[in-house]
Write a protein that holds these residues in place. Structure first.
Motif, PDB file in Angstrom:
ATOM      1  N   SER A 144       5.358 -13.678  -0.186  1.00  0.00           N
ATOM      2  CA  SER A 144       5.487 -14.186   1.178  1.00  0.00           C
ATOM      3  C   SER A 144       6.596 -13.496   1.959  1.00  0.00           C
ATOM      4  CB  SER A 144       5.717 -15.702   1.167  1.00  0.00           C
ATOM      5  OG  SER A 144       6.834 -16.020   0.385  1.00  0.00           O
ATOM      6  N   GLU A 145       7.320 -12.580   1.317  1.00  0.00           N
ATOM      7  CA  GLU A 145       8.351 -11.831   2.033  1.00  0.00           C
ATOM      8  C   GLU A 145       8.477 -10.436   1.436  1.00  0.00           C
ATOM      9  OE1 GLU A 145      12.422 -13.387   0.121  1.00  0.00           O
ATOM     10  OE2 GLU A 145      11.340 -14.910   1.273  1.00  0.00           O
ATOM     11  N   LEU A 146       8.983  -9.501   2.229  1.00  0.00           N
ATOM     12  CA  LEU A 146       9.061  -8.107   1.812  1.00  0.00           C
ATOM     13  C   LEU A 146       9.897  -7.907   0.553  1.00  0.00           C
ATOM     14  CD1 LEU A 146       9.353  -6.268   5.239  1.00  0.00           C
ATOM     15  CD2 LEU A 146       7.496  -6.094   3.591  1.00  0.00           C
ATOM     16  N   ALA A 147      10.911  -8.714   0.352  1.00  0.00           N
ATOM     17  CA  ALA A 147      11.760  -8.580  -0.835  1.00  0.00           C
ATOM     18  C   ALA A 147      10.968  -8.783  -2.122  1.00  0.00           C
ATOM     19  CB  ALA A 147      12.925  -9.560  -0.767  1.00  0.00           C
ATOM     20  N   GLU A 148       9.824  -9.456  -2.036  1.00  0.00           N
ATOM     21  CA  GLU A 148       9.000  -9.696  -3.226  1.00  0.00           C
ATOM     22  C   GLU A 148       8.136  -8.485  -3.603  1.00  0.00           C
ATOM     23  OE1 GLU A 148       8.335 -14.461  -3.214  1.00  0.00           O
ATOM     24  OE2 GLU A 148       7.323 -13.325  -1.615  1.00  0.00           O
ATOM     25  N   VAL A 149       8.105  -7.475  -2.754  1.00  0.00           N
ATOM     26  CA  VAL A 149       7.465  -6.211  -3.106  1.00  0.00           C
ATOM     27  C   VAL A 149       8.541  -5.418  -3.851  1.00  0.00           C
ATOM     28  CG1 VAL A 149       6.274  -4.144  -2.265  1.00  0.00           C
ATOM     29  CG2 VAL A 149       5.995  -6.324  -1.065  1.00  0.00           C
ATOM     30  N   ASP A 150       8.768  -5.812  -5.088  1.00  0.00           N
ATOM     31  CA  ASP A 150       9.908  -5.313  -5.862  1.00  0.00           C
ATOM     32  C   ASP A 150       9.449  -4.548  -7.103  1.00  0.00           C
ATOM     33  OD1 ASP A 150       8.995  -7.340  -7.530  1.00  0.00           O
ATOM     34  OD2 ASP A 150      10.731  -8.631  -7.235  1.00  0.00           O
TER      35      ASP A 150
ATOM     36  N   MET B  99       0.820  -1.206   0.000  1.00  0.00           N
ATOM     37  CA  MET B  99       0.000   0.000   0.000  1.00  0.00           C
ATOM     38  C   MET B  99       0.857   1.261   0.000  1.00  0.00           C
ATOM     39  SD  MET B  99      -3.065  -0.931  -0.389  1.00  0.00           S
ATOM     40  CE  MET B  99      -3.819   0.668  -0.165  1.00  0.00           C
ATOM     41  N   SER B 100       1.955   1.235   0.714  1.00  0.00           N
ATOM     42  CA  SER B 100       2.854   2.381   0.743  1.00  0.00           C
ATOM     43  C   SER B 100       3.385   2.684  -0.657  1.00  0.00           C
ATOM     44  CB  SER B 100       4.006   2.109   1.710  1.00  0.00           C
ATOM     45  OG  SER B 100       4.920   3.183   1.689  1.00  0.00           O
ATOM     46  N   ALA B 101       3.781   1.647  -1.369  1.00  0.00           N
ATOM     47  CA  ALA B 101       4.293   1.834  -2.735  1.00  0.00           C
ATOM     48  C   ALA B 101       3.183   2.256  -3.692  1.00  0.00           C
ATOM     49  CB  ALA B 101       4.959   0.551  -3.216  1.00  0.00           C
ATOM     50  N   ILE B 102       2.007   1.660  -3.581  1.00  0.00           N
ATOM     51  CA  ILE B 102       0.896   1.968  -4.490  1.00  0.00           C
ATOM     52  C   ILE B 102       0.380   3.386  -4.265  1.00  0.00           C
ATOM     53  CG2 ILE B 102      -1.452   1.296  -5.166  1.00  0.00           C
ATOM     54  CD1 ILE B 102      -0.645  -1.617  -4.375  1.00  0.00           C
ATOM     55  N   ASN B 103       0.439   3.875  -3.036  1.00  0.00           N
ATOM     56  CA  ASN B 103      -0.009   5.236  -2.747  1.00  0.00           C
ATOM     57  C   ASN B 103       0.763   6.271  -3.554  1.00  0.00           C
ATOM     58  OD1 ASN B 103      -2.166   4.885  -0.965  1.00  0.00           O
ATOM     59  ND2 ASN B 103      -0.801   4.638   0.781  1.00  0.00           N
ATOM     60  N   ASP B 104       1.987   5.947  -3.946  1.00  0.00           N
ATOM     61  CA  ASP B 104       2.795   6.866  -4.751  1.00  0.00           C
ATOM     62  C   ASP B 104       2.280   6.992  -6.185  1.00  0.00           C
ATOM     63  OD1 ASP B 104       4.431   7.325  -2.583  1.00  0.00           O
ATOM     64  OD2 ASP B 104       5.987   5.923  -3.217  1.00  0.00           O
ATOM     65  N   PHE B 105       1.425   6.086  -6.641  1.00  0.00           N
ATOM     66  CA  PHE B 105       0.922   6.126  -8.022  1.00  0.00           C
ATOM     67  C   PHE B 105      -0.014   7.307  -8.259  1.00  0.00           C
ATOM     68  CE2 PHE B 105       1.106   1.182  -8.552  1.00  0.00           C
ATOM     69  CZ  PHE B 105       2.481   1.226  -8.482  1.00  0.00           C
ATOM     70  N   GLY B 106      -0.752   7.689  -7.234  1.00  0.00           N
ATOM     71  CA  GLY B 106      -1.752   8.736  -7.380  1.00  0.00           C
ATOM     72  C   GLY B 106      -3.032   8.337  -6.677  1.00  0.00           C
ATOM     73  N   PRO B 107      -4.131   9.057  -6.945  1.00  0.00           N
ATOM     74  CA  PRO B 107      -5.386   8.793  -6.226  1.00  0.00           C
ATOM     75  C   PRO B 107      -6.064   7.496  -6.656  1.00  0.00           C
ATOM     76  CG  PRO B 107      -5.712  10.495  -7.878  1.00  0.00           C
ATOM     77  CD  PRO B 107      -4.247  10.177  -7.885  1.00  0.00           C
ATOM     78  N   PHE B 108      -6.675   6.840  -5.689  1.00  0.00           N
ATOM     79  CA  PHE B 108      -7.486   5.658  -5.931  1.00  0.00           C
ATOM     80  C   PHE B 108      -8.329   5.413  -4.690  1.00  0.00           C
ATOM     81  CE2 PHE B 108      -3.495   4.147  -4.175  1.00  0.00           C
ATOM     82  CZ  PHE B 108      -3.867   3.227  -3.209  1.00  0.00           C
ATOM     83  N   GLU B 109      -9.331   4.580  -4.832  1.00  0.00           N
ATOM     84  CA  GLU B 109     -10.245   4.247  -3.740  1.00  0.00           C
ATOM     85  C   GLU B 109      -9.857   2.900  -3.154  1.00  0.00           C
ATOM     86  OE1 GLU B 109     -14.860   2.754  -3.330  1.00  0.00           O
ATOM     87  OE2 GLU B 109     -14.269   3.886  -5.096  1.00  0.00           O
TER      88      GLU B 109
ATOM     89  N   PRO C  22     -12.601  -1.930   1.323  1.00  0.00           N
ATOM     90  CA  PRO C  22     -12.369  -3.138   2.107  1.00  0.00           C
ATOM     91  C   PRO C  22     -13.496  -4.151   1.939  1.00  0.00           C
ATOM     92  CG  PRO C  22     -12.177  -1.164   3.448  1.00  0.00           C
ATOM     93  CD  PRO C  22     -12.769  -0.751   2.155  1.00  0.00           C
ATOM     94  N   LYS C  23     -13.144  -5.387   1.855  1.00  0.00           N
ATOM     95  CA  LYS C  23     -14.078  -6.501   1.797  1.00  0.00           C
ATOM     96  C   LYS C  23     -13.817  -7.365   3.027  1.00  0.00           C
ATOM     97  CE  LYS C  23     -15.269  -4.903  -2.196  1.00  0.00           C
ATOM     98  NZ  LYS C  23     -16.337  -3.973  -2.266  1.00  0.00           N
ATOM     99  N   LYS C  24     -14.463  -8.510   3.096  1.00  0.00           N
ATOM    100  CA  LYS C  24     -14.313  -9.362   4.277  1.00  0.00           C
ATOM    101  C   LYS C  24     -12.900  -9.926   4.417  1.00  0.00           C
ATOM    102  CE  LYS C  24     -16.448 -13.258   6.613  1.00  0.00           C
ATOM    103  NZ  LYS C  24     -17.485 -14.272   6.575  1.00  0.00           N
ATOM    104  N   ALA C  25     -12.288 -10.352   3.299  1.00  0.00           N
ATOM    105  CA  ALA C  25     -10.991 -11.026   3.386  1.00  0.00           C
ATOM    106  C   ALA C  25      -9.893 -10.347   2.574  1.00  0.00           C
ATOM    107  CB  ALA C  25     -11.139 -12.476   2.929  1.00  0.00           C
ATOM    108  N   TYR C  26     -10.176  -9.179   1.986  1.00  0.00           N
ATOM    109  CA  TYR C  26      -9.182  -8.483   1.173  1.00  0.00           C
ATOM    110  C   TYR C  26      -9.608  -7.037   1.012  1.00  0.00           C
ATOM    111  CZ  TYR C  26     -12.590  -8.982  -2.621  1.00  0.00           C
ATOM    112  OH  TYR C  26     -13.725  -8.916  -3.379  1.00  0.00           O
ATOM    113  N   VAL C  27      -8.750  -6.236   0.381  1.00  0.00           N
ATOM    114  CA  VAL C  27      -9.144  -4.887   0.008  1.00  0.00           C
ATOM    115  C   VAL C  27      -9.094  -4.777  -1.506  1.00  0.00           C
ATOM    116  CG1 VAL C  27      -8.466  -3.747   2.158  1.00  0.00           C
ATOM    117  CG2 VAL C  27      -6.827  -3.914   0.300  1.00  0.00           C
TER     118      VAL C  27
END
Length: 190
Positions: free
Chosen positions: A169-175, A101-111, A114-119
């Motif tokens: 499954s690990e932070l390094a995969e947010v690449d 989410m931190s990385a995606i927030n840099d893209f610009g505005p979006f909505e 939230p759902k029951k098991a995901y956003v």
């Protein structure tokens, strides 16, 4: 207040505006229906009030968590929507979600819806879904076309909510590779 909580508050305000009913009036409509399960209440709201699936789902979730509901579920851990998604054995996955989410927030505005098991992440249309798929990994669903699948970018069957998924499954995969796919979906969604 987190971005998710702000999005939920905004969605609930919009639901009240669309229906012309206050939250208390909406809850009274649900109570009078005598439906008690999530699925039956959601369907009732879609049919009776003309709400879309996402709005009906969110209103149902809020109703069932309210003191008005005859069957309120246990309280959400920490009073946080994401805490209800990433709790118990999935709590260790929350840093993956937060990094995405931190990385995606840099893209610009979006909505953020939230759902029951995901956003669900949306611009004019949904471009991604993020949530734990198991106790050890987060699944990123992507809505994009004309992209060749890879061992990591898994094509999904036609007709689903997303065309592709990536498991992390690990932070390094947010690449850079993952963020480029998400950015591609983001750009085409809005």
């Amino acid at each position: 207040m987190s971005d998710v909580d702000k999005a939920l508050a905004s969605q609930m305000t919009n639901i009240q505006a669309k229906t012309g009913k206050s939250l208390d009036e909406l809850y009274a409509v649900i109570q009078q229906s005598a439906f008690t399960t999530h699925g039956t209440i959601r369907s009732f709201l879609k049919e009776t009030l003309g709400l879309g699936h996402g709005d009906a789902n969110t209103l149902t979730t809020f109703y069932l968590k309210s003191a008005v509901s005859p069957n309120p579920p246990p309280p959400i851990p920490d009073g946080d929507v994401l805490a209800s998604i990433y709790h118990g054995s999935k709590a260790a996955l929350r840093p993956l979600h937060d990094a995405l989410m931190s990385a995606i927030n840099d893209f610009g505005p979006f909505e953020v819806a939230p759902k029951k098991a995901y956003v669900s992440l949306r611009r004019k249309k949904q471009f991604a879904m993020i949530g734990p798929s198991t106790q050890t990994r987060v699944e990123v669903g992507l809505n994009m076309k004309d992209v060749a699948p890879t061992a990591r970018l898994i094509a999904l069957p036609a007709g689903g909510m997303c065309q592709y998924k990536v498991n992390i499954s690990e932070l390094a995969e947010v690449d850079a590779e993952l963020l480029a796919w998400i950015r591609f979906a983001y750009d085409r969604a809005g």
